[in-house]
Write an enzyme that holds these catalytic residues in place. Structure first.
Site, PDB file in Angstrom:
ATOM      1  N   GLU A 154     113.097  17.704  20.497  1.00 55.24           N
ATOM      2  CA  GLU A 154     113.303  18.902  19.742  1.00 55.24           C
ATOM      3  C   GLU A 154     112.351  20.084  19.851  1.00 55.24           C
ATOM      4  O   GLU A 154     111.175  19.743  20.221  1.00 55.24           O
ATOM      5  CB  GLU A 154     113.696  18.352  17.890  1.00 55.24           C
ATOM      6  N   ARG A 199     114.637   8.681  16.686  1.00 53.08           N
ATOM      7  CA  ARG A 199     116.002   9.036  16.233  1.00 53.08           C
ATOM      8  C   ARG A 199     116.998   9.060  17.310  1.00 53.08           C
ATOM      9  O   ARG A 199     118.114   8.609  17.521  1.00 53.08           O
ATOM     10  CB  ARG A 199     116.032  10.058  15.296  1.00 53.08           C
ATOM     11  N   GLN A 246     112.599  18.842  10.566  1.00 52.18           N
ATOM     12  CA  GLN A 246     112.184  17.628  11.247  1.00 52.18           C
ATOM     13  C   GLN A 246     111.212  18.003  12.656  1.00 52.18           C
ATOM     14  O   GLN A 246     110.306  17.363  12.668  1.00 52.18           O
ATOM     15  CB  GLN A 246     113.288  16.978  11.808  1.00 52.18           C
ATOM     16  N   HIS A 304     118.890  16.515  20.324  1.00 50.79           N
ATOM     17  CA  HIS A 304     118.534  17.274  18.941  1.00 50.79           C
ATOM     18  C   HIS A 304     119.285  18.491  19.021  1.00 50.79           C
ATOM     19  O   HIS A 304     119.341  19.307  19.811  1.00 50.79           O
ATOM     20  CB  HIS A 304     117.024  17.427  18.661  1.00 50.79           C
ATOM     21  N   ASN A 311     117.227  14.688   7.590  1.00 52.01           N
ATOM     22  CA  ASN A 311     118.433  15.548   7.530  1.00 52.01           C
ATOM     23  C   ASN A 311     119.052  15.718   6.490  1.00 52.01           C
ATOM     24  O   ASN A 311     119.437  16.536   5.776  1.00 52.01           O
ATOM     25  CB  ASN A 311     119.240  15.083   8.681  1.00 52.01           C
ATOM     26  N   ARG A 349     123.950  15.282  19.649  1.00 49.60           N
ATOM     27  CA  ARG A 349     122.953  15.095  18.550  1.00 49.60           C
ATOM     28  C   ARG A 349     122.743  13.951  17.822  1.00 49.60           C
ATOM     29  O   ARG A 349     123.560  13.044  17.634  1.00 49.60           O
ATOM     30  CB  ARG A 349     123.364  16.114  17.528  1.00 49.60           C
ATOM     31  N   HIS A 350     121.361  13.334  17.594  1.00 46.88           N
ATOM     32  CA  HIS A 350     121.230  12.010  17.057  1.00 46.88           C
ATOM     33  C   HIS A 350     122.003  11.873  15.752  1.00 46.88           C
ATOM     34  O   HIS A 350     122.239  13.099  14.984  1.00 46.88           O
ATOM     35  CB  HIS A 350     119.711  11.850  16.923  1.00 46.88           C
TER      36      HIS A 350
END
Length: 205
Positions: free
Chosen positions: A82, A57, A20, A139, A14, A7-8
């Site tokens: 995502e 990201r 997002q 994501h 966040n 995951r970024h």
């Protein structure tokens, strides 16, 4: 083939607990540090390439990890994007059930399509990097749905994945298998998944 789904790192949305989705929110300073820490955690194993979702990201997280490990930075895969949250993007998570009690809102990508899309992304990566050890930065919701698609469980029963956490899957005999979830062995996570499924079935009658 071994693939680490990362995951970024953290973004300001966040941190603020805002939905997002496809909104292209950049990493913040904490997110960049998380990416460096993720690289350190991955450094004990050999890797062949780092790929990512096209969103900034995820791409920056991939760039940081690739540079830190001295591993080539590969391409981006739209299948790793995502879930599209439509009009809910930017909304604080506490407002979701108030505004959309059924969790359905305009422009949302259907939940039941996300996992299948993620697995298609894994298949494309496997085709492009045969028998390789690949780091793929994506994501949280996409990764949870992809793992659930592979294991046959409900995505909502999977634990929340922290920023820059890793979940490993491998592929043998044309079948994907979940090895770890957010750093925990799948065997440790499985009893909770099964218990949640049993409870959901009990409540459904």
């Amino acid at each position: 083939m071994l693939l680490a789904l990362i995951r970024h790192g953290q973004t300001d949305w966040n941190l603020a607990l805002r939905m997002q989705g496809r909104s292209d929110i950049p990493l913040n300073a904490t997110g960049r540090e998380q990416a460096r820490l993720a690289a350190s955690a991955l450094a004990g194993e050999p890797w062949d390439v780092v790929v990512s979702s096209p969103l900034g990201r995820a791409r920056e997280t991939a760039e940081i990890i690739a540079a830190a490990l001295g591993v080539p930075l590969g391409g981006t895969y739209d299948e790793l994007l995502e879930q599209d949250f439509g009009v809910a993007e930017g909304t604080h998570v506490s407002e979701l059930y108030v505004r959309w009690p059924d969790r359905e809102w305009a422009g949302k990508e259907p939940d039941d399509e996300v996992g299948a899309r993620g697995v298609r992304g894994l298949e494309r990566i496997a085709h492009d990097h045969t028998a390789a050890r690949v780091i793929a930065v994506a994501h949280g919701t996409l990764i949870r749905h992809t793992l659930a698609e592979i294991s046959g469980h409900e995505p909502r029963h999977y634990p929340k994945l922290e920023n820059a956490s890793s979940s490993y899957v491998d592929r043998a005999d044309a079948a994907w298998r979940v090895r770890t979830v957010g750093g925990a062995d799948f065997a440790v996570v499985l009893p909770d998944l099964e218990a949640a499924a049993d409870e959901a079935a009990r409540l459904a009658g």
